[in-house]
Design a protein around this motif. Structure first.
Motif: not given
Length: 113
Positions: A39-47, A88-103
């Motif tokens: 929904p937040r990503i779609v709002r970027c496009y909608e604006r 990109a700003r929206v993606i920066r706010t996301l949290r992912f399960p910790p990977p074994p190394a930087t991805i």
């Protein structure tokens, strides 16, 4: 009413493609947080769609997930700079399960009619 219809249309036309990762991280692990942020990503496009009704295309976000699961960097490029930077700003706010190394992940978002 028109705004709601545009929002529904925008939500329907955003396609989530498969992410490309530099390491062997399960793509579904990457998709889950992104789907939750749709929904937040779609709002970027909608604006921008309100200002440019013919706006359509792909934004690719290149981002890095640290071993903590936090996104440490994200840049977007593609169809429209404003949309790309917003996604990109929206993606920066996301949290992912910790990977074994930087991805490093490259994730395409396709918007259109």
């Amino acid at each position: 009413m028109v705004t709601r219809m545009v929002a529904r249309l925008a939500a329907l036309v955003m396609a989530l493609a498969a992410p490309v990762t530099a390491n062997s991280l399960d793509k579904e692990v990457v998709r889950r947080p992104i789907r939750a942020a749709t929904p937040r990503i779609v709002r970027c496009y909608e604006r921008q769609l309100a200002a440019t009704p013919s706006l359509a295309g792909t934004v690719v976000v290149d981002f890095t997930i640290a071993v903590s699961g936090r996104v440490t960097a994200a840049t977007g490029t593609g169809m429209d700079d404003t949309v790309a930077h917003c996604v990109a700003r929206v993606i920066r706010t996301l949290r992912f399960p910790p990977p074994p190394a930087t991805i490093r992940v490259m994730y395409p978002f396709t918007f259109g009619r």
